[in-house]
Design a protein around this motif. Structure first.
Motif, mmCIF file in Angstrom:
data_model
loop_
_atom_site.group_PDB
_atom_site.id
_atom_site.type_symbol
_atom_site.label_atom_id
_atom_site.label_comp_id
_atom_site.label_asym_id
_atom_site.label_seq_id
_atom_site.Cartn_x
_atom_site.Cartn_y
_atom_site.Cartn_z
ATOM 1 N N ASN A 1 -3.483 11.359 5.826
ATOM 2 C CA ASN A 1 -3.175 9.944 6.068
ATOM 3 C C ASN A 1 -2.125 9.415 5.095
ATOM 4 O O ASN A 1 -1.250 8.644 5.500
ATOM 5 N N PHE A 2 -2.168 9.870 3.835
ATOM 6 C CA PHE A 2 -1.089 9.463 2.926
ATOM 7 C C PHE A 2 0.232 10.116 3.337
ATOM 8 O O PHE A 2 1.278 9.498 3.275
ATOM 9 N N THR B 1 -6.983 -6.268 6.265
ATOM 10 C CA THR B 1 -7.120 -7.333 7.278
ATOM 11 C C THR B 1 -6.524 -6.803 8.585
ATOM 12 O O THR B 1 -5.829 -5.790 8.589
ATOM 13 N N ASN C 1 -5.913 12.179 -2.877
ATOM 14 C CA ASN C 1 -5.479 13.399 -2.183
ATOM 15 C C ASN C 1 -4.170 13.052 -1.464
ATOM 16 O O ASN C 1 -4.168 12.578 -0.342
ATOM 17 N N GLU D 1 -0.809 3.282 8.689
ATOM 18 C CA GLU D 1 -2.071 3.300 9.422
ATOM 19 C C GLU D 1 -2.166 2.264 10.536
ATOM 20 O O GLU D 1 -2.995 2.408 11.443
ATOM 21 N N SER E 1 -8.700 6.143 -3.748
ATOM 22 C CA SER E 1 -8.739 7.299 -2.833
ATOM 23 C C SER E 1 -9.045 8.603 -3.556
ATOM 24 O O SER E 1 -8.847 8.723 -4.770
ATOM 25 N N GLY E 2 -9.496 9.565 -2.763
ATOM 26 C CA GLY E 2 -9.735 10.922 -3.285
ATOM 27 C C GLY E 2 -10.609 10.916 -4.531
ATOM 28 O O GLY E 2 -10.294 11.634 -5.491
ATOM 29 N N ASP F 1 1.744 -8.713 -0.764
ATOM 30 C CA ASP F 1 0.404 -8.123 -0.663
ATOM 31 C C ASP F 1 -0.647 -9.144 -1.072
ATOM 32 O O ASP F 1 -0.438 -9.920 -2.009
ATOM 33 N N ASN F 2 -1.759 -9.102 -0.353
ATOM 34 C CA ASN F 2 -2.815 -10.093 -0.606
ATOM 35 C C ASN F 2 -3.651 -9.774 -1.845
ATOM 36 O O ASN F 2 -4.394 -10.618 -2.324
ATOM 37 N N ASN F 3 -3.543 -8.561 -2.363
ATOM 38 C CA ASN F 3 -4.327 -8.199 -3.550
ATOM 39 C C ASN F 3 -3.622 -8.626 -4.836
ATOM 40 O O ASN F 3 -2.415 -8.857 -4.846
ATOM 41 N N GLY G 1 -5.657 14.629 2.954
ATOM 42 C CA GLY G 1 -4.347 14.174 2.471
ATOM 43 C C GLY G 1 -3.388 13.820 3.586
ATOM 44 O O GLY G 1 -2.240 13.435 3.330
ATOM 45 N N SER H 1 2.429 3.063 2.354
ATOM 46 C CA SER H 1 3.697 3.086 3.111
ATOM 47 C C SER H 1 4.659 2.004 2.633
ATOM 48 O O SER H 1 5.866 2.256 2.495
ATOM 49 N N VAL I 1 -0.363 -12.835 4.156
ATOM 50 C CA VAL I 1 0.431 -13.191 5.337
ATOM 51 C C VAL I 1 -0.517 -13.669 6.430
ATOM 52 O O VAL I 1 -1.532 -13.017 6.711
ATOM 53 N N GLY J 1 0.859 -1.184 0.000
ATOM 54 C CA GLY J 1 0.000 0.000 0.000
ATOM 55 C C GLY J 1 0.893 1.231 0.000
ATOM 56 O O GLY J 1 2.078 1.155 -0.373
ATOM 57 N N GLU K 1 -12.802 5.532 5.807
ATOM 58 C CA GLU K 1 -11.529 5.737 5.107
ATOM 59 C C GLU K 1 -10.348 5.252 5.939
ATOM 60 O O GLU K 1 -9.313 4.910 5.395
#
Ligand SMILES: Cc1cc2nc3c(=O)[nH]c(=O)nc-3n(C[C@H](O)[C@H](O)[C@H](O)COP(=O)(O)OP(=O)(O)OC[C@H]3O[C@@H](n4cnc5c(N)ncnc54)[C@H](O)[C@@H]3O)c2cc1C
Length: 379
Positions: free
Chosen positions: A363-364, A166, A50, A351, A44-45, A32-34, A361, A15, A127, A13, A322
């Motif tokens: 959190n990013f 998760t 953002n 996060e 986002s945004g 990453d699980n995606n 903006g 970070s 994971v 993600g 969010e």
């Protein structure tokens, strides 16, 4: 998949990708699980992400202020924007000093992807746990086991499970003896009690309001929604709400005294869209007629719209939130490297930590600043 590396990063993600971009030439793998990387960035945004804000202060965040200040100052919004500009991404400023990608959030993901050699990212890899085995960490995934000297937990919070969220970061933290503060959905709309069900008929209409919640005053837009109330001002209010009442001034620009003698109908002078004004008047049992014909009892009821106090029933929950409020407590993390003070070579970013930014903006910016500090710690 590799069997042994120096560093495993859990989460591709904001970070985790920034960390990968900053740590070139390291023997590192990002899991990453995606199927796609940066899935939350992409949604986002409103699809434009953002990225940050022209004014970023510790006060824009919930969490231990000194820790947050120390991390932000090492890689602030100006450093981030310069870093992006060097890579030919020039976010544009919109209202409230918010910086967005010009066309699509994919522009940011593409910059991060270009900086990271693709063979270090393992998608579709979930994971399940991390254990300690001698000097190594053993990372258990759906595709087998990887051994690592260092593990970075960049797995985000619980919001938006449909795109991969998760609780693994919290589980790993707890399994290594870390304390995780109470978790709840943040930057999220409120559901309402039966007394406020009439809001639902106004679904889709936005108005400017002033909200007071636990002494915090928030001005901005409120959106009446199918499930209750949402919009930027409500999302920010959700950061400061646990349980109990909030107070909304639905007419922040209106001075009641100055409209009392008007010959205009009350519904037309409240500064509210006609449907909203009429719905409120109906609730207050006030006939829509000229202001100068209303009596003191009517005005007393109208005054309540300037300090409308009620207890939301709850929030729309993690499926719509969010962010996640709460997380791995900062007292147990070293702000100069993001390493655990309890377990050497275990790091936490973004996060999953007990830091939550307001809308705009922040959190990013936190995800990127904490990734920078961690990268310096790992260099
Ligand atoms: C709809 C929406 C809009 C948002 N808009 C903004 C915005 O415009 N500006 C802003 O500042 N913030 C915004 N946010 C918040 C922001 O996206 C997050 O705060 C930020 O992405 C956190 O970064 P992170 O790296 O900590 O976690 P994430 O970006 O969430 O990355 C964590 C990654 O870890 C993966 N993962 C989780 N569990 C596992 C597991 N068990 N195994 C492997 N991988 C796992 C996840 O799939 C994810 O890809 C928004 C959030 C949402 C949901």
């Amino acid at each position: 998949m590799k069997k042994e590396v120096d560093i495993v990063v859990i989460g591709a993600g904001a970070s985790g990708l920034m960390l990968g971009a900053l740590l070139k030439n390291k023997n590192l793998v990002i899991l990453d699980n995606n199927a796609k990387i940066g899935s939350k960035i992409l949604v986002s945004g409103g699809g434009k992400c953002n990225i940050t804000n022209g004014s970023v202060k510790p006060e824009n965040f919930l969490g231990q202020q000194r820790f947050i200040r120390n991390v932000l100052k090492r890689f602030d919004q100006h450093s981030l924007l310069s870093w992006l500009a060097e890579r030919k991404l020039h976010p544009i400023v919109r209202k409230n000093h918010q910086y967005f990608c010009e066309n699509s959030a994919k522009e940011l993901v593409d910059v991060l992807r270009r900086e990271i050699s693709s063979n270090i990212i393992e998608t579709n890899t979930t994971v399940k746990s991390v254990l300690h085995e001698g000097k190594f960490f053993v990372v258990n995934t759906n595709k087998g086991v990887i051994k690592a000297k260092k593990v970075v937990v960049a797995s985000g919070g619980l919001s938006f499970p449909k795109i991969g969220a998760t609780g693994i970061g919290y589980d790993i933290a707890k399994s290594f003896g870390h304390e995780v503060s109470s978790l709840s959905a943040g930057l999220v709309g409120f559901t309402v009690q039966p007394e406020q069900f009439f809001f639902k008929a106004l679904s889709g209409i936005a108005i400017e309001v002033k909200i007071t919640i636990n002494k915090k005053v928030i001005k901005g837009s409120l959106l009446f929604a199918h499930k209750g109330i949402s919009g930027p001002a409500i999302l920010d209010a959700s950061l400061y709400w646990n349980k109990g009442k909030i107070e909304i001034d639905f007419m922040p620009t209106i001075d009641i005294k100055s409209i009392k003698s008007s010959k205009k109908n009350i519904s037309r002078i409240l500064g509210l869209p006609s449907r909203v004004a009429k719905a409120f008047l109906a609730q207050l049992h006030i006939e829509d007629r000229a202001c100068n014909l209303l009596n003191s009892k009517d005005w007393g009821r109208i005054e309540t719209l300037k300090s409308y106090s009620f207890a939301p029933a709850g929030t729309f929950g993690y499926s719509k939130a969010e962010v996640t409020k709460g997380g791995v407590i900062l007292e147990e993390i070293d702000a100069s490297s993001m390493m655990s003070k309890k377990v050497e070579n275990l790091y936490f970013l973004g996060e999953v930590l007990d830091v939550t930014g307001e809308l705009g903006g922040y959190n990013f910016q936190w995800a990127f600043s904490s990734a920078y500090v961690c990268a310096k710690g790992l260099e």
